[in-house]
Design a protein around this motif. Sequence first.
Motif, PDB file in Angstrom:
ATOM      1  N   MET A   1       9.811   1.900   4.726  1.00 35.49           N
ATOM      2  CA  MET A   1       9.610   2.669   3.330  1.00 35.49           C
ATOM      3  C   MET A   1       9.619   1.353   2.283  1.00 35.49           C
ATOM      4  SD  MET A   1       9.258   5.111   1.192  1.00 35.49           S
ATOM      5  CE  MET A   1       9.823   6.876   1.806  1.00 35.49           C
ATOM      6  N   ASN A   2      10.965   0.374   2.462  1.00 35.81           N
ATOM      7  CA  ASN A   2      10.920  -0.510   1.600  1.00 35.81           C
ATOM      8  C   ASN A   2      10.067  -1.662   1.655  1.00 35.81           C
ATOM      9  OD1 ASN A   2      12.662  -1.909  -0.586  1.00 35.81           O
ATOM     10  ND2 ASN A   2      13.061  -3.536   1.060  1.00 35.81           N
ATOM     11  N   TYR A   3       9.346  -1.937   2.726  1.00 34.69           N
ATOM     12  CA  TYR A   3       8.544  -2.958   3.010  1.00 34.69           C
ATOM     13  C   TYR A   3       7.139  -2.615   2.449  1.00 34.69           C
ATOM     14  CZ  TYR A   3       5.129  -5.885   5.614  1.00 34.69           C
ATOM     15  OH  TYR A   3       4.356  -6.774   6.003  1.00 34.69           O
ATOM     16  N   GLY A   4       6.782  -1.020   2.713  1.00 35.83           N
ATOM     17  CA  GLY A   4       5.411  -0.444   2.246  1.00 35.83           C
ATOM     18  C   GLY A   4       5.619  -0.933   0.461  1.00 35.83           C
ATOM     19  N   ASN A   5       6.760  -0.359  -0.025  1.00 35.22           N
ATOM     20  CA  ASN A   5       6.613  -0.247  -1.418  1.00 35.22           C
ATOM     21  C   ASN A   5       6.570  -1.723  -1.913  1.00 35.22           C
ATOM     22  OD1 ASN A   5       7.006   2.298  -1.509  1.00 35.22           O
ATOM     23  ND2 ASN A   5       9.283   2.396  -1.519  1.00 35.22           N
ATOM     24  N   ILE A   6       7.386  -2.775  -1.227  1.00 39.39           N
ATOM     25  CA  ILE A   6       7.040  -4.167  -1.946  1.00 39.39           C
ATOM     26  C   ILE A   6       5.974  -4.584  -1.777  1.00 39.39           C
ATOM     27  CG2 ILE A   6       7.939  -6.688  -1.392  1.00 39.39           C
ATOM     28  CD1 ILE A   6      10.926  -5.175  -0.516  1.00 39.39           C
ATOM     29  N   GLN A   7       5.137  -4.422  -0.396  1.00 39.60           N
ATOM     30  CA  GLN A   7       3.698  -4.876  -0.214  1.00 39.60           C
ATOM     31  C   GLN A   7       3.003  -4.197  -1.472  1.00 39.60           C
ATOM     32  OE1 GLN A   7       3.674  -7.919   2.771  1.00 39.60           O
ATOM     33  NE2 GLN A   7       2.369  -7.074   1.142  1.00 39.60           N
ATOM     34  N   TYR A   8       3.096  -2.990  -1.623  1.00 36.99           N
ATOM     35  CA  TYR A   8       2.229  -2.157  -2.677  1.00 36.99           C
ATOM     36  C   TYR A   8       2.355  -2.799  -4.009  1.00 36.99           C
ATOM     37  CZ  TYR A   8       0.158   1.803  -5.013  1.00 36.99           C
ATOM     38  OH  TYR A   8      -0.654   2.671  -5.770  1.00 36.99           O
ATOM     39  N   SER A   9       3.561  -3.352  -4.499  1.00 36.63           N
ATOM     40  CA  SER A   9       3.650  -3.986  -5.665  1.00 36.63           C
ATOM     41  C   SER A   9       3.088  -5.476  -5.673  1.00 36.63           C
ATOM     42  CB  SER A   9       5.344  -4.119  -5.894  1.00 36.63           C
ATOM     43  OG  SER A   9       5.904  -4.756  -5.222  1.00 36.63           O
ATOM     44  N   TYR A  10       3.078  -6.021  -4.605  1.00 35.52           N
ATOM     45  CA  TYR A  10       2.688  -7.412  -4.418  1.00 35.52           C
ATOM     46  C   TYR A  10       1.055  -7.201  -4.434  1.00 35.52           C
ATOM     47  CZ  TYR A  10       6.280 -10.494  -3.041  1.00 35.52           C
ATOM     48  OH  TYR A  10       7.693 -11.582  -3.208  1.00 35.52           O
ATOM     49  N   CYS A  11       0.740  -6.347  -3.906  1.00 34.11           N
ATOM     50  CA  CYS A  11      -1.005  -5.903  -4.180  1.00 34.11           C
ATOM     51  C   CYS A  11      -1.344  -5.232  -5.302  1.00 34.11           C
ATOM     52  CB  CYS A  11      -1.272  -4.949  -2.931  1.00 34.11           C
ATOM     53  SG  CYS A  11      -2.891  -5.525  -2.205  1.00 34.11           S
ATOM     54  N   LEU A  12      -0.421  -5.272  -6.301  1.00 34.16           N
ATOM     55  CA  LEU A  12      -0.586  -4.818  -7.972  1.00 34.16           C
ATOM     56  C   LEU A  12      -1.063  -3.421  -7.738  1.00 34.16           C
ATOM     57  CD1 LEU A  12      -2.512  -8.009  -9.437  1.00 34.16           C
ATOM     58  CD2 LEU A  12      -0.300  -7.458  -9.246  1.00 34.16           C
ATOM     59  N   TRP A  13      -0.328  -2.618  -6.616  1.00 29.81           N
ATOM     60  CA  TRP A  13      -0.600  -1.271  -6.660  1.00 29.81           C
ATOM     61  C   TRP A  13      -1.950  -0.790  -6.499  1.00 29.81           C
ATOM     62  CZ3 TRP A  13       1.666  -3.686 -10.739  1.00 29.81           C
ATOM     63  CH2 TRP A  13       3.023  -4.024 -11.021  1.00 29.81           C
ATOM     64  N   GLY A  14      -2.536  -1.644  -5.713  1.00 30.12           N
ATOM     65  CA  GLY A  14      -3.987  -1.135  -5.379  1.00 30.12           C
ATOM     66  C   GLY A  14      -5.040  -1.188  -6.610  1.00 30.12           C
ATOM     67  N   LEU A  15      -4.715  -1.703  -7.817  1.00 28.70           N
ATOM     68  CA  LEU A  15      -5.726  -1.444  -9.067  1.00 28.70           C
ATOM     69  C   LEU A  15      -6.640  -2.315  -9.245  1.00 28.70           C
ATOM     70  CD1 LEU A  15      -2.461  -0.798 -11.549  1.00 28.70           C
ATOM     71  CD2 LEU A  15      -4.053   0.997 -10.491  1.00 28.70           C
ATOM     72  N   VAL A  16      -6.758  -3.774  -8.351  1.00 29.18           N
ATOM     73  CA  VAL A  16      -7.841  -4.522  -8.475  1.00 29.18           C
ATOM     74  C   VAL A  16      -9.051  -4.138  -7.698  1.00 29.18           C
ATOM     75  CG1 VAL A  16      -8.594  -6.804  -8.012  1.00 29.18           C
ATOM     76  CG2 VAL A  16      -6.166  -6.443  -8.509  1.00 29.18           C
ATOM     77  N   PRO A  17     -10.279  -3.734  -8.414  1.00 31.19           N
ATOM     78  CA  PRO A  17     -11.053  -3.347  -7.655  1.00 31.19           C
ATOM     79  C   PRO A  17     -11.705  -4.047  -6.625  1.00 31.19           C
ATOM     80  CG  PRO A  17     -11.697  -3.619 -10.156  1.00 31.19           C
ATOM     81  CD  PRO A  17     -10.321  -4.082  -9.866  1.00 31.19           C
ATOM     82  N   GLY A  18     -12.062  -3.325  -5.628  1.00 31.99           N
ATOM     83  CA  GLY A  18     -12.579  -3.724  -4.072  1.00 31.99           C
ATOM     84  C   GLY A  18     -11.162  -4.439  -3.376  1.00 31.99           C
ATOM     85  N   SER A  19     -10.087  -4.231  -3.794  1.00 32.40           N
ATOM     86  CA  SER A  19      -8.842  -4.780  -2.920  1.00 32.40           C
ATOM     87  C   SER A  19      -8.945  -4.179  -1.730  1.00 32.40           C
ATOM     88  CB  SER A  19      -7.396  -4.401  -3.817  1.00 32.40           C
ATOM     89  OG  SER A  19      -7.440  -3.078  -4.069  1.00 32.40           O
ATOM     90  N   LEU A  20      -9.138  -2.637  -1.510  1.00 32.26           N
ATOM     91  CA  LEU A  20      -9.182  -2.117  -0.035  1.00 32.26           C
ATOM     92  C   LEU A  20     -10.339  -2.158   0.734  1.00 32.26           C
ATOM     93  CD1 LEU A  20      -6.977   1.280  -1.209  1.00 32.26           C
ATOM     94  CD2 LEU A  20      -5.973  -0.809  -0.484  1.00 32.26           C
ATOM     95  N   ARG A  21     -11.506  -1.964   0.072  1.00 32.74           N
ATOM     96  CA  ARG A  21     -12.968  -1.839   0.681  1.00 32.74           C
ATOM     97  C   ARG A  21     -13.655  -3.191   1.046  1.00 32.74           C
ATOM     98  NH1 ARG A  21     -13.379   3.577   1.551  1.00 32.74           N
ATOM     99  NH2 ARG A  21     -12.055   4.829  -0.062  1.00 32.74           N
ATOM    100  N   ASP A  22     -13.382  -4.062   0.140  1.00 31.91           N
ATOM    101  CA  ASP A  22     -13.841  -5.303   0.047  1.00 31.91           C
ATOM    102  C   ASP A  22     -13.225  -6.534   1.045  1.00 31.91           C
ATOM    103  OD1 ASP A  22     -15.330  -7.804  -0.428  1.00 31.91           O
ATOM    104  OD2 ASP A  22     -15.091  -7.776  -2.554  1.00 31.91           O
ATOM    105  N   GLU A  23     -13.766  -6.760   2.128  1.00 31.00           N
ATOM    106  CA  GLU A  23     -13.095  -7.860   2.816  1.00 31.00           C
ATOM    107  C   GLU A  23     -12.820  -9.077   2.271  1.00 31.00           C
ATOM    108  OE1 GLU A  23     -13.869 -10.092   7.165  1.00 31.00           O
ATOM    109  OE2 GLU A  23     -15.099  -8.510   6.728  1.00 31.00           O
ATOM    110  N   GLU A  24     -13.574  -9.505   1.316  1.00 22.97           N
ATOM    111  CA  GLU A  24     -13.626 -10.760   0.600  1.00 22.97           C
ATOM    112  C   GLU A  24     -12.540 -10.525  -0.301  1.00 22.97           C
ATOM    113  OE1 GLU A  24     -15.020 -13.275   1.877  1.00 22.97           O
ATOM    114  OE2 GLU A  24     -15.900 -12.002   3.663  1.00 22.97           O
TER     115      GLU A  24
END
Length: 201
Positions: A65-88
């Motif tokens: 749980m902690n690892y997932g939450n830390i990674q989520y914040s490092y990834c800026l909460w998935g707010l950056v466009p294309g972060s999940l679907r754009d491989e680049e």
Amino acid sequence: MGAVLLFALAAPAGAHSVSIGGPTSGIPIPSLTHGQMAVIADYRGRILDLAARQQRTDLTFRRLMNYGNIQYSYCLWGLVPGSLRDEESPFNECGHAYLSAAQALLVYMQEMGDQKDAVQALISDIDADMVRNQASFVMCRFSGEAFNTANIISPGWSGIFFHVPSLMTFAMLALMLVAGVMALAGPKGRRSDEPGGIKPT
């Protein structure tokens, strides 16, 4: 059976494997294909809601749980466009990390026994969506990358300058910040020596 299928779908071919070369002293987390990542993203909220209802937890549960939450914040909460679907996207790898952790958490909850029926029902829903979307066949260069709770994945910050959606997002944030600072630093009203200004008594 659902957990077996979920793990099978999460094990892409070795030809796509990527070695992250980081610490491996923590809990290993199976990788996701690019297609599976998109499906898990749709269910992450339900996984975390179910985890929050767990009455009994242990160290493994809390570390996942902690690892997932830390990674989520490092990834800026998935707010950056294309972060999940754009491989680049420079945020795609850390997106793989927090979503892989969410799936690992769900599978582990099945072994814990608490909320067992709800966990199994959620796994069945995810399995069905993965099969329906042929998620295991949609690959990217991070699809074979296994993660570990001892190794935090940071976004590829230098890659932002070469990824237009990310660059535009940060440019807009910078402009908004500058505009906000200028608005706060601007005059509150007319100076006393200006025509119509309030003169001191």
